[in-house]
Design an enzyme around this catalytic site. Structure first.
Site, PDB file in Angstrom:
ATOM      1  CB  VAL A 107      43.294   5.728 -16.235  1.00 21.92           C
ATOM      2  CG1 VAL A 107      44.608   6.379 -16.670  1.00 21.92           C
ATOM      3  CG2 VAL A 107      42.140   6.715 -16.389  1.00 21.92           C
ATOM      4  N   GLY A 147      34.838   5.914  -9.210  1.00 22.40           N
ATOM      5  CA  GLY A 147      35.842   5.927  -8.159  1.00 22.40           C
ATOM      6  C   GLY A 147      37.182   5.471  -8.712  1.00 22.40           C
ATOM      7  N   GLY A 148      38.262   5.871  -8.038  1.00 18.64           N
ATOM      8  CA  GLY A 148      39.585   5.498  -8.528  1.00 18.64           C
ATOM      9  C   GLY A 148      39.789   6.019  -9.935  1.00 18.64           C
ATOM     10  CG  ASP A 149      42.142   3.657 -12.506  1.00 20.57           C
ATOM     11  OD1 ASP A 149      41.454   3.010 -11.695  1.00 20.57           O
ATOM     12  OD2 ASP A 149      43.040   3.134 -13.199  1.00 20.57           O
ATOM     13  CD  GLU A 150      36.823   0.489 -11.673  1.00 16.55           C
ATOM     14  OE1 GLU A 150      37.311  -0.652 -11.779  1.00 16.55           O
ATOM     15  OE2 GLU A 150      35.801   0.731 -10.980  1.00 16.55           O
TER      16      GLU A 150
END
Length: 301
Positions: A107, A147-150
């Site tokens: 993102v 995880g995160g925006d991945e």
């Protein structure tokens, strides 16, 4: 009654025990009920407690199994399940002669979303991204969050690069629809890196690395775009890693070299000053141009 040995009269006596029988019956029923309650309490309470503990344990086990294979925020597959499904998909295409594409998504500017809407708003956006990715994919595809925006989407049954690129465009279009997060709106875009199997890798780890390198290229070229993996990307990454290592070593051991370049006034050929220039020696002792290491130094923390 007897007279002269002969019976003269018969006397009959009756005892009315109806009331006593009623009292006995009521007492017996009460005792029976009390005994039933005692037995029920002695057996039923532990049984209920055991059932509740068993049910809670089963629910906890199901939750643990779910979390072992899914992302807790979005409910998508996590890395462990993604690798497992990728292994199965690679085995399947080897027998069927098909291909697949691994789309590595990130993102764009997600940190700004967190800074603007807070972490709750960021989580809301991630869940909406996950939902929209699922609307585009099919049952045979895999959608995962690392995880995160991945995110990673595995596209099955790929025949050529144009089919993979068209699919990536549809993923990007679905995500870019405006999202209302609370009282504020957010518009997300994604950068996409694509690796094709078996051309770009025959193992889950290799394919994910190749797609990640393509994603890095996509983000470096302005974000919100799609890039395919090429072998040159791996070579460029290795070169960058080596340069970062040299840069950190130069900082740690103060190996930078300061050069002074004279500045002349052309009109009267007069020296008017010096320009200070920094140089960094490489592993072979040759000086590395500033244009090569300064952009990397600006991104290193």
């Amino acid at each position: 009654m007897f007279a002269d040995g002969r019976p003269q009269a018969v006397v009959a006596a009756y005892v009315d025990l109806t009331e006593q029988r009623a009292h006995f019956r009521d007492a017996f029923l009460l005792a029976t009920l009390a005994l039933c309650f005692l037995i029920g309490g002695a057996v039923g309470v532990p049984t209920i407690a055991l059932y509740r503990r068993t049910r809670e344990k089963r629910q906890a086990d199901r939750r643990i199994r779910f979390l072992a294979h899914h992302d807790p925020l979005t409910g998508l597959a996590n890395r462990a399940q993604l690798v497992e499904k990728l292994e199965n998909a690679l085995a399947a295409i080897a027998s069927r002669g098909e291909g697949l594409a691994v789309h590595f998504l990130d993102v764009d500017n997600f940190k700004e979303v967190n800074d603007t809407l807070g972490h709750d708003g960021g989580d809301f956006l991630l869940k909406r991204v996950a939902e929209r990715l699922c609307t585009v994919t099919r049952a045979e595809d895999v959608v995962a969050r690392l995880g995160g925006d991945e995110f990673v989407v595995v596209q099955a049954g790929v025949r050529d690069t144009s089919q993979a690129e068209e699919f990536a465009r549809r993923l990007s279009s679905a995500v870019s629809t405006p999202t209302n997060a609370g009282e504020q709106g957010a518009v997300a875009s994604i950068s996409v890196g694509i690796a094709l199997a078996p051309a770009d890798g025959s193992s889950p780890e290799r394919l994910l690395k190749s797609a990640d390198l393509a994603l890095y290229k996509s983000k470096a070229e302005g974000r919100n775009c799609v890039r395919f993996f090429s072998p040159e990307m791996d070579a460029a990454l290795q070169s960058r890693i080596a340069l970062e290592r040299t840069l950190r070593d130069a900082v740690l051991h103060e190996r930078f070299v300061l050069h002074y370049q004279p500045i002349f006034e052309i009109s009267d050929y007069r020296l008017i000053g010096f320009e200070a220039l920094i140089r960094m020696p490489g592993e072979d002792g040759r000086l590395i141009p500033p244009l090569n290491f300064i952009p990397i130094a600006e991104t290193c923390s």
